[in-house]
Scaffold this motif. Structure first.
Motif, PDB file in Angstrom:
ATOM      1  N   SER A  72       0.853  -1.189   0.000  1.00 18.38           N
ATOM      2  CA  SER A  72       0.000   0.000   0.000  1.00 18.38           C
ATOM      3  C   SER A  72       0.891   1.242   0.000  1.00 18.38           C
ATOM      4  O   SER A  72       1.771   1.393   0.854  1.00 18.38           O
ATOM      5  CB  SER A  72      -0.920   0.018   1.222  1.00 18.38           C
ATOM      6  OG  SER A  72      -1.822  -1.059   1.159  1.00 18.38           O
ATOM      7  N   ARG A  73       0.653   2.118  -0.976  1.00 14.65           N
ATOM      8  CA  ARG A  73       1.484   3.301  -1.142  1.00 14.65           C
ATOM      9  C   ARG A  73       0.626   4.556  -1.069  1.00 14.65           C
ATOM     10  O   ARG A  73      -0.492   4.590  -1.568  1.00 14.65           O
ATOM     11  CB  ARG A  73       2.193   3.253  -2.491  1.00 14.65           C
ATOM     12  CG  ARG A  73       3.126   2.068  -2.653  1.00 14.65           C
ATOM     13  CD  ARG A  73       4.462   2.323  -2.031  1.00 14.65           C
ATOM     14  NE  ARG A  73       5.257   3.199  -2.880  1.00 14.65           N
ATOM     15  CZ  ARG A  73       6.271   3.932  -2.437  1.00 14.65           C
ATOM     16  NH1 ARG A  73       6.562   3.934  -1.164  1.00 14.65           N
ATOM     17  NH2 ARG A  73       6.972   4.680  -3.269  1.00 14.65           N
ATOM     18  N   ALA A  74       1.165   5.598  -0.455  1.00 20.31           N
ATOM     19  CA  ALA A  74       0.440   6.853  -0.299  1.00 20.31           C
ATOM     20  C   ALA A  74       0.477   7.663  -1.581  1.00 20.31           C
ATOM     21  O   ALA A  74       1.488   7.751  -2.254  1.00 20.31           O
ATOM     22  CB  ALA A  74       1.041   7.665   0.843  1.00 20.31           C
ATOM     23  N   TYR A  75      -0.653   8.245  -1.910  1.00 17.51           N
ATOM     24  CA  TYR A  75      -0.746   9.209  -3.006  1.00 17.51           C
ATOM     25  C   TYR A  75      -1.518  10.419  -2.484  1.00 17.51           C
ATOM     26  O   TYR A  75      -2.095  10.387  -1.410  1.00 17.51           O
ATOM     27  CB  TYR A  75      -1.468   8.597  -4.208  1.00 17.51           C
ATOM     28  CG  TYR A  75      -0.607   7.649  -4.998  1.00 17.51           C
ATOM     29  CD1 TYR A  75      -0.428   6.330  -4.568  1.00 17.51           C
ATOM     30  CD2 TYR A  75       0.044   8.059  -6.136  1.00 17.51           C
ATOM     31  CE1 TYR A  75       0.372   5.453  -5.278  1.00 17.51           C
ATOM     32  CE2 TYR A  75       0.850   7.186  -6.855  1.00 17.51           C
ATOM     33  CZ  TYR A  75       1.010   5.885  -6.419  1.00 17.51           C
ATOM     34  OH  TYR A  75       1.810   5.024  -7.114  1.00 17.51           O
ATOM     35  N   GLN A 109      16.403   4.572   8.524  1.00 20.98           N
ATOM     36  CA  GLN A 109      15.823   3.570   7.636  1.00 20.98           C
ATOM     37  C   GLN A 109      14.483   4.106   7.188  1.00 20.98           C
ATOM     38  O   GLN A 109      13.613   4.389   8.010  1.00 20.98           O
ATOM     39  CB  GLN A 109      15.632   2.222   8.334  1.00 20.98           C
ATOM     40  CG  GLN A 109      14.864   1.214   7.471  1.00 20.98           C
ATOM     41  CD  GLN A 109      14.637  -0.129   8.147  1.00 20.98           C
ATOM     42  OE1 GLN A 109      15.258  -0.435   9.176  1.00 20.98           O
ATOM     43  NE2 GLN A 109      13.743  -0.938   7.604  1.00 20.98           N
ATOM     44  N   ASN A 110      14.302   4.255   5.880  1.00 23.21           N
ATOM     45  CA  ASN A 110      13.051   4.778   5.347  1.00 23.21           C
ATOM     46  C   ASN A 110      12.498   3.799   4.315  1.00 23.21           C
ATOM     47  O   ASN A 110      13.167   3.498   3.327  1.00 23.21           O
ATOM     48  CB  ASN A 110      13.269   6.151   4.716  1.00 23.21           C
ATOM     49  CG  ASN A 110      11.969   6.760   4.211  1.00 23.21           C
ATOM     50  OD1 ASN A 110      11.486   6.393   3.154  1.00 23.21           O
ATOM     51  ND2 ASN A 110      11.408   7.683   4.977  1.00 23.21           N
ATOM     52  N   ASN A 111      11.270   3.332   4.557  1.00 22.83           N
ATOM     53  CA  ASN A 111      10.659   2.311   3.699  1.00 22.83           C
ATOM     54  C   ASN A 111       9.700   2.881   2.660  1.00 22.83           C
ATOM     55  O   ASN A 111       9.130   2.115   1.882  1.00 22.83           O
ATOM     56  CB  ASN A 111       9.900   1.297   4.557  1.00 22.83           C
ATOM     57  CG  ASN A 111      10.769   0.655   5.614  1.00 22.83           C
ATOM     58  OD1 ASN A 111      11.975   0.521   5.452  1.00 22.83           O
ATOM     59  ND2 ASN A 111      10.161   0.257   6.727  1.00 22.83           N
ATOM     60  N   ASN A 112       9.519   4.199   2.646  1.00 18.00           N
ATOM     61  CA  ASN A 112       8.456   4.790   1.833  1.00 18.00           C
ATOM     62  C   ASN A 112       8.910   5.720   0.720  1.00 18.00           C
ATOM     63  O   ASN A 112       8.292   5.760  -0.345  1.00 18.00           O
ATOM     64  CB  ASN A 112       7.493   5.578   2.742  1.00 18.00           C
ATOM     65  CG  ASN A 112       6.824   4.703   3.769  1.00 18.00           C
ATOM     66  OD1 ASN A 112       6.213   3.704   3.439  1.00 18.00           O
ATOM     67  ND2 ASN A 112       6.949   5.073   5.039  1.00 18.00           N
TER      68      ASN A 112
END
Length: 237
Positions: A72-75, A109-112
């Motif tokens: 799931s990705r933010a838009y 650490q950034n996963n997005n």
């Protein structure tokens, strides 16, 4: 028999996409780049340079998971527009060189924030090489079709956080050369807007400086990924 085989392969594919994927927690420290990479992840890009003003070369790198998962990705505005896609997850990591010279300590650490391989349109993978400029981390992306876009973001490490200091957003037509290029300086609170043609000399294009008021600097936590910060009507960064 053929129908059974088709159903079997479809079931296998569904099982792969429906797996209960979880991002790994990266090691708190390690002696080398290879020691910091979890199993089933590979390095896409890496760079070395001083990011915390201690005169030591730190590490920044992007990793990708070895297979596709449902993610799931933010838009839009980061919260109300969430789209589920099938793609290979990516991680941005920064490790600071330890003062005693023995290995590295995690800085983030950034996963997005890193765009995935299919998020660049017909141009393919949008990720462009990492850069370190004046002790700051620069992330760049490029994509589109007939109309193309270029994005870059400059993050500064300060007070144990990563602040977005500058950014650029260029939108242009590959055939006609028509373009709009916006440069944002969040320290000076200014925005430079250049319009014209990509093949023109700078003097032939029009550049306007505008005030750009806002309350607080964005960080990796408050700015989830490219294209999700709605700066103004129909203006996204």
């Amino acid at each position: 028999m053929r129908i059974k085989l088709v159903l079997f392969f479809l079931a296998c594919q569904t099982a792969v996409y429906a797996q209960n994927f979880k991002y790994p927690t990266l090691p708190n420290q390690g002696k080398s780049l290879s020691a910091l990479v979890p199993a089933n992840w590979k390095i896409l890009d890496s760079i070395s340079g001083d990011l915390n003003h201690d005169q030591l070369n730190d590490l920044a790198f992007v990793m990708e998971y070895h297979k596709e998962v449902r993610e799931s990705r933010a838009y839009g505005d980061n919260t109300t527009e969430i789209i589920t896609e099938i793609q290979k997850p990516r991680i941005l990591a920064v490790y600071f060189k330890r003062a005693n010279g023995e290995g590295y300590q995690i800085g983030v650490q950034n996963n997005n924030f890193i765009l995935r391989s299919a998020e660049g349109g017909i141009m393919g993978d949008p990720l462009r090489p990492l850069k370190i400029d004046s002790n700051k981390l620069v992330l760049s992306f490029e994509g589109g079709g007939d109309w193309r876009w270029k994005l870059n973001y400059t993050f500064r490490y300060q007070d144990k956080n990563w602040f977005l200091e500058k950014a650029g957003n260029e939108y242009y037509n590959e055939s006609s050369g028509e373009m709009t290029h916006k440069k944002y300086d969040f320290i000076l609170r200014k925005r430079l807007v250049t319009t014209g043609k990509t093949h023109n000399r700078d003097a032939a294009n029009e550049t306007v400086s505008e005030d750009f008021p806002f309350k607080t600097l964005r960080t990796f936590q408050s700015f989830k990924k490219p294209w999700t910060w709605e700066i103004g009507p129909d203006e996204f960064l």
